[in-house]
Every structure is written in C-alpha cells, then in structure tokens.
Design a protein around this motif. Structure first.
Motif, short mmCIF file in Angstrom:
data_model
loop_
_atom_site.label_atom_id
_atom_site.label_comp_id
_atom_site.label_asym_id
_atom_site.label_seq_id
_atom_site.Cartn_x
_atom_site.Cartn_y
_atom_site.Cartn_z
N LYS A 1 32.02 2.34 7.57
CA LYS A 1 30.92 2.26 8.53
C LYS A 1 29.63 1.88 7.80
N TYR A 2 28.76 1.18 8.49
CA TYR A 2 27.54 0.73 7.83
C TYR A 2 26.37 0.72 8.80
N VAL A 3 25.17 0.65 8.21
CA VAL A 3 23.94 0.48 8.97
C VAL A 3 23.11 -0.58 8.26
N ASP A 4 22.52 -1.51 9.02
CA ASP A 4 21.65 -2.56 8.50
C ASP A 4 20.20 -2.23 8.84
N ILE A 5 19.34 -2.22 7.82
CA ILE A 5 17.91 -1.96 8.00
C ILE A 5 17.16 -3.19 7.53
N THR A 6 16.47 -3.87 8.46
CA THR A 6 15.74 -5.09 8.14
C THR A 6 14.27 -4.76 7.90
N ALA A 7 13.75 -5.18 6.76
CA ALA A 7 12.36 -4.88 6.38
C ALA A 7 11.39 -5.70 7.22
N GLN A 8 10.39 -5.05 7.79
CA GLN A 8 9.33 -5.74 8.52
C GLN A 8 8.09 -5.94 7.65
N MET A 9 8.15 -5.43 6.44
CA MET A 9 7.13 -5.65 5.42
C MET A 9 7.82 -5.45 4.07
N ASP A 10 7.22 -5.92 2.99
CA ASP A 10 7.79 -5.62 1.67
C ASP A 10 7.79 -4.11 1.49
N MET A 11 8.94 -3.56 1.11
CA MET A 11 9.03 -2.11 1.05
C MET A 11 9.91 -1.66 -0.11
N ILE A 12 9.65 -0.44 -0.56
CA ILE A 12 10.45 0.21 -1.59
C ILE A 12 11.37 1.20 -0.88
N VAL A 13 12.64 1.17 -1.23
CA VAL A 13 13.61 2.08 -0.64
C VAL A 13 14.05 3.08 -1.71
N LEU A 14 13.95 4.35 -1.37
CA LEU A 14 14.36 5.43 -2.27
C LEU A 14 15.47 6.22 -1.59
N ILE B 1 10.77 0.74 -10.98
CA ILE B 1 10.02 0.42 -9.77
C ILE B 1 8.99 1.50 -9.49
N ALA B 2 9.36 2.76 -9.69
CA ALA B 2 8.41 3.86 -9.48
C ALA B 2 7.23 3.74 -10.44
N GLN B 3 7.52 3.36 -11.66
CA GLN B 3 6.45 3.19 -12.64
C GLN B 3 5.59 1.98 -12.30
N GLN B 4 6.20 0.90 -11.84
CA GLN B 4 5.45 -0.31 -11.47
C GLN B 4 4.46 -0.02 -10.36
N PHE B 5 4.90 0.76 -9.36
CA PHE B 5 4.05 1.03 -8.19
C PHE B 5 3.33 2.37 -8.27
N GLN B 6 3.44 3.03 -9.42
CA GLN B 6 2.76 4.31 -9.67
C GLN B 6 3.11 5.35 -8.59
N LEU B 7 4.40 5.47 -8.34
CA LEU B 7 4.88 6.44 -7.36
C LEU B 7 5.09 7.79 -8.04
N ASN B 8 4.95 8.85 -7.26
CA ASN B 8 5.17 10.20 -7.78
C ASN B 8 5.63 11.10 -6.65
N VAL B 9 5.66 12.41 -6.90
CA VAL B 9 6.21 13.33 -5.89
C VAL B 9 5.39 13.34 -4.60
N ASP C 1 0.87 -1.17 0.00
CA ASP C 1 0.00 0.00 0.00
C ASP C 1 0.91 1.22 0.00
N THR C 2 1.10 1.85 -1.15
CA THR C 2 2.07 2.93 -1.25
C THR C 2 1.63 4.20 -0.53
N ASP C 3 0.38 4.22 -0.03
CA ASP C 3 -0.03 5.33 0.84
C ASP C 3 0.60 5.19 2.23
N GLU C 4 1.11 4.01 2.53
CA GLU C 4 1.80 3.79 3.81
C GLU C 4 3.29 3.95 3.59
N ARG C 5 3.90 4.82 4.37
CA ARG C 5 5.32 5.13 4.17
C ARG C 5 5.95 5.56 5.48
N TYR C 6 7.26 5.66 5.46
CA TYR C 6 7.99 6.08 6.67
C TYR C 6 7.45 7.40 7.19
#
Length: 228
Positions: free
Chosen positions: A190-203, A150-158, A67-72
């Motif tokens: 140096k690094y940071v690990d981010i584990t997905a708790q749901m399928d997500m798109i990272v931009l 990916i943006a086109q697949q999920f119909q993402l925009n500004v 649900d692309t209406d749900e985001r960070y």
C-alpha cells in the motif's frame, strides 16, 4: 514496466513492484525498520511512501525550504479539511495557512493526524517506567535534525518538531472522545503519494514502537520514492 535502480538491484533489500517510469524517478530508498529519513522534495515533485510489509506507521513532518519557520500544521489541516483523517485529495496546510502539499494518490484509505509521535516520555506515561529507554519517533526526529546534512544546511533543530502525520496508522476516535491505537488498515505494498506545493523538507521516523499494535508489534521497512 517495473524498473529497479542499480543500487537496489544489487542489494538484498526488499523493494516494491514500482510502476513509475525510471525517467521520472529522482530518488528511491528503503528506510529500515525503526529508522529515520530526511530529504528535500521540490515543488510539483511527488513523494511516494510505500508500506512494504503492511501495518507500519510512518511519522512525517513537512517544513518549507524557503522559510523553515513555515511548517506542517495539524490544526490548520484538520480545520480546512473538516476531517481528523487524511485521504486522497486532502490538502496539508502550513502554520501560515498555505497548502504545503497534497495527497494526490492513496490506496490505503486514511491516515492519522491525532496520535502524534511516540517519545520516551509518552511511552512511560502510556505503558510502564521501564519503557523509557526504548527507541522512539521523537528520538529519530532529534537524531536526524542533529546529524543530517539537510538539517545542517537549513539550520533545523528541535524547534522544528511539531505535531506530525502518521501515515498508515489507525487511530480511531471512540464514542466518548478517546483515542485508540489499533491494528493498521494498511497491507503490503500500500502507498500514499504526497505532491509538494512548495519546495519542502520531509522528515520521517519509520516508527519503532513496540508497545501498541500500530506496527503489529514488529516494525518493518518502508520505501520512499521521489518522482517528477
């Protein structure tokens, strides 16, 4: 054992000493200094962001694939973690109050939630009128959303651009409540690990900012590894 995949072996691109088993690696890419990057990370997969040369800000957004209406959400994340900085163990919350991802490893120390993404407009306000044409993180976000498959697949925009996390960026809060843009506290590798708790798109925008010390006035590449 350190393993590099064949594409990176055959290129002249600088990469890190990776200690993740090849069998666990889904993808591995270097994002050039000042460039954008986008990928889908499946639930329980981990994205490792590596600061290859140190002192590089990495502006990052997370969007639910289902649900692309749900985001960070910066406000939900700050409220639930009771901290303006993110570190190992911090949960990243969505605008629906759910955990979209978790910082499961981090050898940097802390990451900014307040500085936002640089833009032509903010550069003009903070620095000078002649900085308006300079490349910015918002430009990177908009370009990726306009052109990436990916943006086109999920119909993402500004509309999907909101307050972001600045991994590795140092934005201390002063005693009078002001924000300062200081030298980063990161270092090469140096690094940071981010584990997905749901399928997500990272931009991501690998920040091109030249007007403050968040990139040591010299943007550098980062490495992005998705692994199981």
């Amino acid at each position: 054992m350190t393993i590099l995949n064949e594409e990176l072996k055959q290129s002249s691109t600088t990469v890190s000493e990776l200690t993740i088993d090849l069998d666990r690696v889904v993808s591995r890419e270097v994002c050039a200094a000042g460039a954008g990057w986008m990928a889908e990370v499946k639930q329980n997969q981990t994205l490792r962001i590596i600061d290859l040369e140190g002192n590089q800000a990495v502006d990052t957004l997370f969007i639910s694939s289902a649900d692309t209406d749900e985001r960070y959400s910066a406000t939900d994340t700050l409220a639930n973690n009771k901290n303006v900085y993110l570190e190992k163990g911090s949960d990243l919350f969505s605008n629906q109050g759910r955990v979209i991802a978790t910082i499961t490893d981090d050898n940097c120390g802390r990451h900014d939630t307040l500085g936002g993404a640089c833009s032509c407009e903010s550069n003009t306000v903070r620095y000078a009128q002649d900085t308006y044409p300079m490349h910015s993180c918002r430009n990177n976000f908009m370009y990726s959303l306009a052109t990436h498959p990916i943006a086109q697949q999920f119909q993402l925009n500004v509309r999907h651009i909101g307050p972001n996390i600045n991994f590795f960026m140092n934005v201390p809060v002063t005693s009078d409540g002001q924000l300062a843009f200081d030298d980063g506290i990161s270092a090469p590798g140096k690094y940071v690990d981010i584990t997905a708790q749901m399928d997500m798109i990272v931009l991501i925008s690998n920040c091109p900012q030249l007007n403050n010390p968040c990139n040591a006035y010299n943007p550098t590449p980062i490495e992005l590894v998705i692994y199981e």
